[in-house]
Structure formats: structure tokens, C-alpha cells
Design an enzyme around this catalytic site. Sequence first.
Site, short mmCIF file in Angstrom:
data_model
loop_
_atom_site.label_atom_id
_atom_site.label_comp_id
_atom_site.label_asym_id
_atom_site.label_seq_id
_atom_site.Cartn_x
_atom_site.Cartn_y
_atom_site.Cartn_z
N GLN A 4 -4.54 -1.74 9.50
CA GLN A 4 -4.42 -3.04 8.85
C GLN A 4 -5.03 -4.12 9.74
O GLN A 4 -4.72 -4.22 10.92
CB GLN A 4 -2.92 -3.33 8.58
CG GLN A 4 -2.66 -4.58 7.79
CD GLN A 4 -3.18 -4.52 6.37
OE1 GLN A 4 -3.00 -3.53 5.66
NE2 GLN A 4 -3.86 -5.57 5.95
N ASP B 271 -10.69 3.36 4.36
CA ASP B 271 -11.10 1.95 4.25
C ASP B 271 -12.63 1.83 4.35
O ASP B 271 -13.16 0.73 4.20
CB ASP B 271 -10.46 1.15 5.40
CG ASP B 271 -9.67 -0.03 4.89
OD1 ASP B 271 -9.69 -0.28 3.67
OD2 ASP B 271 -9.02 -0.70 5.72
N LYS C 183 0.84 -1.20 0.00
CA LYS C 183 0.00 0.00 0.00
C LYS C 183 0.88 1.25 0.00
O LYS C 183 0.65 2.19 -0.75
CB LYS C 183 -0.94 0.00 1.22
CG LYS C 183 -2.09 -0.98 1.04
CD LYS C 183 -2.83 -1.27 2.33
CE LYS C 183 -3.84 -2.39 2.09
NZ LYS C 183 -4.46 -2.93 3.30
#
Length: 284
Positions: free
Chosen positions: A97, A120, A53
Amino acid sequence: MPTLIAAKPVVEKLRLTTEERSRAFRKKYGRAPKLAVVLVGENPASVIYTRKKGETAIAMGMEHVSVTFPDTATPDEVKAAIDKLNTDPHVDGILIQRPLPKSFKEEEVLYWVAPAKDVDAFHPENTGRLSLGLPCFKPCTPAGVMELLKFYGVNPAGKLACVIGRSSIVGKPMAALLLQADATVLHCHSKTPNLKQIANQADIVVVAAGKPGLVDSSYIKTGAIVIDVGIHRTDAGKVVGDVIFDDVAAKASAITPVPGGVGPMTIAVLLENTIWAAEQRESK
Ligand code: NAD
């Protein structure tokens, strides 16, 4: 042979747009959009995803910071770091994460990232906005599926779509996005009886069950479009999906490969979300 719904050309197209928006942003505001990724522990897959990422963000002209903790870190320590990122004017997007260690309660963590930086799309404010059809961050993997459908000329409007899986990350937002695109959605999960008969009616089948090889050709209507979100590594080291590709490909009109189908779309949408976050914040 069915159409292969491969991510490569779609990712390349999104990348060009994202790079262009990133350049325009830097020119206008004198700084690059910035993504922060928070990693707790050393889960090998998470370490790789986090690195990827960051590298992709930099390749697209963004800034990136990785905030890492040992798996012994307490939820309070991690939350304090996220609070700092939430108020840092140079950070536009924040991603935690997953999976997190067991001491972290997901129902609490969901609220940690400020909704305006929640690239997200996990914060309940953003999931609520999604289900109401209001402007919001796109949930990365399901939005990636929608991009694939669009690129390959599949318009869900008026089609019967079957989503297999109801996780908050994939299945639920997938069903919401297909519904918004005017599909009629059959939403199935582990407690659905007669899954095969239900999936068999659908024009579009999206499989996100996390069960390798769950779907064979008997689940699929001839000519259906099949999207496989599942990713698994077999003991022999092969990457496979939830769909038995060769069997289903003989019946489908279009199908995603694994790897190279849905997988690469997630990061592409994440970075698009980061640019959107930066643009939204600076325009206020
Ligand atoms: P999850 O385990 O959180 O949810 C799986 C869902 O599938 C559940 O809602 C469950 O009810 C349903 N399910 C399980 N077994 C079933 C069965 N036999 N029949 C019908 N439904 C069943 O998983 P998830 O996070 O949604 O991920 C699903 C898959 O997608 C995994 O393989 C994961 O690795 C993959 N994934 C890929 C990406 C990506 O490509 N970028 C992103 C997220 C998840």
C-alpha cells in the site's frame, strides 16, 4: 444529458466473473486464491483502502492476509516480510500500500514483490511487458478505465485520445493501454504548453493530474468522452475530481462521475489480477 459512465454495473459484472473464477479455482486446486496486503504506518486513507481490499477479496471467495508495520519500521524489515510472502506457496498476489514513509526508496521498492505475484503491476518487468504488449498484470486504475470504456461501448480504435498526467501508476500505463487499443494518443503533463488547445482536439480525454477542477468545458470538444481519474476531498468534505463535472457534462457525450466513476474500478481489477496470478502459478 451525456451518458453517465458509472462504475456500478461494470463492477457488478466483473465481480460475478471473478467470483466464478474463484469458485472454479477452489474446486480445482483445493484452496482459495490469496491476496496479501502490506501496510506501513497508519495513514488514515491507506488504512481504509487496505481494509476495503481485504473485505472485497473475502467477499469474492478469496483469502486475504494483511501484514502491518508501524511507520518506524525499516525498509529491511518490510522487505524481509515481503521476501517471505514471495516464497509462500499459498500467497498468490502481494500489494504494497502506498504511500510509504520517506525512508523507503520507491526505485528500490518497485523490485520487492516477485513479478509473478505483482498484482499492482508495479514491478519493472511487468511495466516493460505492458509496453511491449506481452501478457502481464493489468495496471489496476488504467485497466479499470479501459473496462469502463468497453462496457459503455466506447472503442478507442482510430480515436484521438488525450491523457493528462504521466505518473507511473495512472498516466503512463493509461497512455500505453489506449495505444494498444489503437487510439492515437496525445500524452500531456505539467510541462505541456497549450494543454487546453491539445485536449480540445480529443475524442477521449482522460484526466489524471491530481488537480481539483483543472479541466472545465473549454478543454473539451463538443461530444467528447471524458474520464476523470482525480479524487479529492474538499474542505467541506465533498469528493470531487480533476474535472468540473456540471460544466463539462453540458458539452461531453459521456462522462464519469466522481465519486462512483473510475474509483471503484481499481479494486475490481486488483482482484481480477489476483485470480489471474493464482491461475498462472498453479498452471505452471
Ligand atoms: P501524480 O501526482 O503522481 O501525477 C499527476 C500527473 O499530472 C503528473 O504526471 C503531472 O505532470 C500531471 N499534472 C499535474 N498538474 C498538471 C497540470 N496543471 N496540467 C497538466 N498535467 C498536470 O498523481 P496520480 O497518482 O497519477 O493521481 C492522479 C489523480 O488520480 C489523483 O487525484 C489521485 O488521487 C487519483 N487516483 C485515483 C485512483 C482511483 O480512482 N482508484 C487511483 C490512483 C490515483
